[in-house]
Design a protein around this motif. Structure first.
Motif, PDB file in Angstrom:
ATOM      1  N   ARG A 136       3.937  -7.197  -2.990  1.00 43.30           N
ATOM      2  CA  ARG A 136       3.922  -8.642  -3.230  1.00 43.30           C
ATOM      3  C   ARG A 136       3.452  -9.383  -1.976  1.00 43.30           C
ATOM      4  O   ARG A 136       2.630 -10.283  -2.039  1.00 43.30           O
ATOM      5  CB  ARG A 136       5.304  -9.148  -3.653  1.00 43.30           C
ATOM      6  N   ASN A 137       3.968  -8.972  -0.815  1.00 45.46           N
ATOM      7  CA  ASN A 137       3.578  -9.600   0.435  1.00 45.46           C
ATOM      8  C   ASN A 137       2.086  -9.411   0.708  1.00 45.46           C
ATOM      9  O   ASN A 137       1.402 -10.343   1.127  1.00 45.46           O
ATOM     10  CB  ASN A 137       4.411  -9.048   1.599  1.00 45.46           C
ATOM     11  N   ILE A 139      -0.321  -8.971  -1.451  1.00 41.18           N
ATOM     12  CA  ILE A 139      -1.123  -9.742  -2.397  1.00 41.18           C
ATOM     13  C   ILE A 139      -1.005 -11.245  -2.119  1.00 41.18           C
ATOM     14  O   ILE A 139      -2.014 -11.944  -2.049  1.00 41.18           O
ATOM     15  CB  ILE A 139      -0.714  -9.423  -3.854  1.00 41.18           C
ATOM     16  N   HIS A 140       0.210 -11.728  -1.970  1.00 44.09           N
ATOM     17  CA  HIS A 140       0.418 -13.178  -1.924  1.00 44.09           C
ATOM     18  C   HIS A 140       0.400 -13.780  -0.515  1.00 44.09           C
ATOM     19  O   HIS A 140       0.018 -14.935  -0.353  1.00 44.09           O
ATOM     20  CB  HIS A 140       1.722 -13.550  -2.632  1.00 44.09           C
ATOM     21  N   GLN A 141       0.811 -13.051   0.497  1.00 49.76           N
ATOM     22  CA  GLN A 141       0.841 -13.604   1.853  1.00 49.76           C
ATOM     23  C   GLN A 141      -0.401 -13.212   2.652  1.00 49.76           C
ATOM     24  O   GLN A 141      -0.891 -13.978   3.450  1.00 49.76           O
ATOM     25  CB  GLN A 141       2.089 -13.158   2.618  1.00 49.76           C
ATOM     26  N   LYS A 142      -0.870 -11.986   2.440  1.00 50.40           N
ATOM     27  CA  LYS A 142      -2.008 -11.511   3.216  1.00 50.40           C
ATOM     28  C   LYS A 142      -3.321 -11.586   2.432  1.00 50.40           C
ATOM     29  O   LYS A 142      -4.368 -11.190   2.920  1.00 50.40           O
ATOM     30  CB  LYS A 142      -1.749 -10.095   3.716  1.00 50.40           C
ATOM     31  N   ASN A 143      -3.229 -12.055   1.180  1.00 49.98           N
ATOM     32  CA  ASN A 143      -4.409 -12.268   0.323  1.00 49.98           C
ATOM     33  C   ASN A 143      -5.267 -11.028   0.136  1.00 49.98           C
ATOM     34  O   ASN A 143      -6.495 -11.087   0.164  1.00 49.98           O
ATOM     35  CB  ASN A 143      -5.261 -13.428   0.849  1.00 49.98           C
ATOM     36  N   ILE A 144      -4.608  -9.900  -0.046  1.00 53.93           N
ATOM     37  CA  ILE A 144      -5.316  -8.646  -0.322  1.00 53.93           C
ATOM     38  C   ILE A 144      -5.410  -8.494  -1.839  1.00 53.93           C
ATOM     39  O   ILE A 144      -4.414  -8.650  -2.552  1.00 53.93           O
ATOM     40  CB  ILE A 144      -4.575  -7.455   0.318  1.00 53.93           C
ATOM     41  N   ARG A 145      -6.601  -8.205  -2.311  1.00 53.75           N
ATOM     42  CA  ARG A 145      -6.795  -8.049  -3.753  1.00 53.75           C
ATOM     43  C   ARG A 145      -6.090  -6.778  -4.230  1.00 53.75           C
ATOM     44  O   ARG A 145      -6.160  -5.736  -3.570  1.00 53.75           O
ATOM     45  CB  ARG A 145      -8.277  -8.003  -4.073  1.00 53.75           C
ATOM     46  N   THR A 173      -1.204  -6.398 -13.396  1.00 49.61           N
ATOM     47  CA  THR A 173      -1.769  -6.421 -12.049  1.00 49.61           C
ATOM     48  C   THR A 173      -2.096  -4.976 -11.725  1.00 49.61           C
ATOM     49  O   THR A 173      -1.199  -4.146 -11.604  1.00 49.61           O
ATOM     50  CB  THR A 173      -0.768  -6.997 -11.023  1.00 49.61           C
TER      51      THR A 173
END
Length: 184
Positions: A136-137, A139-145, A173
């Motif tokens: 989750r971190n 994807i959502h914090q580090k903007n990794i696809r 997802t």
């Protein structure tokens, strides 16, 4: 089922592992040398919080390891790419004991992420929640696809990787893949 059969015996590290983890000595990941005085690898840490199955706050230090300067790689170091590998440890392992694995994966150009399991874990679901929070971190914090995230699990970590992968797949997802090594 496994957590009900074995309870705490599966998850608790021996005293030497716990003491090693508490020292937070990750210097072996940086490998300074004559050619790379700042270290061949770049190591970053991020503090993550999540609630375990008993609704207790668990805090973990997620580490991320990658090549310091992929453009100036040696002839044996492959090209850098934008793939990320989340490494799930076996039940009685620590990152410190697996630093060589991390270095080998990082040499391929992957960015490696992982953490030692939190001390307040009571069942297998706590390890899954731990893994879900790491992904989750990313994807959502580090903007990794999601399609750039690979889950890798060694031994008991293989079961964790599989359950985390399925958690995200059930929510539409789709992560790149999962690799299960030496697991059941």
């Amino acid at each position: 089922i496994v957590s009900k059969l074995f309870a705490d015996q599966v998850f608790w590290l021996d005293h030497k592992s716990i003491a090693y983890h508490e020292n937070n000595n990750y210097s072996e990941f940086t490998d300074p040398s004559h050619h790379h005085p700042q270290g061949f690898f770049r190591l970053e840490s991020t503090i993550l919080n999540f609630n375990n199955t008993k609704h207790q706050n668990s805090q973990i230090k997620m580490l991320s390891l990658c090549l310091r300067n992929p453009a100036h790689r040696t002839q044996h170091t492959p090209l850098h790419h934008n793939m990320h590998l989340v490494y799930f440890l076996g039940a009685n392992s620590t990152l410190e004991h697996k630093s060589w694995d991390w270095k080998v994966f990082a040499m391929t150009g992957l960015t490696i992420h992982g953490a030692n399991y939190p001390s307040n874990k009571y069942c297998f679901q706590d390890l899954v929640l731990f893994g879900i929070e790491i992904v989750r971190n990313l994807i959502h914090q580090k903007n990794i696809r999601p399609e750039n995230i690979i889950l890798y699990g060694d031994s008991f970590g293989g079961a964790t990787a599989e359950y985390v992968f399925q958690h995200y797949a059930n929510r539409k997802t789709y992560l790149a893949s999962r690799i299960v090594s030496n697991s059941f």
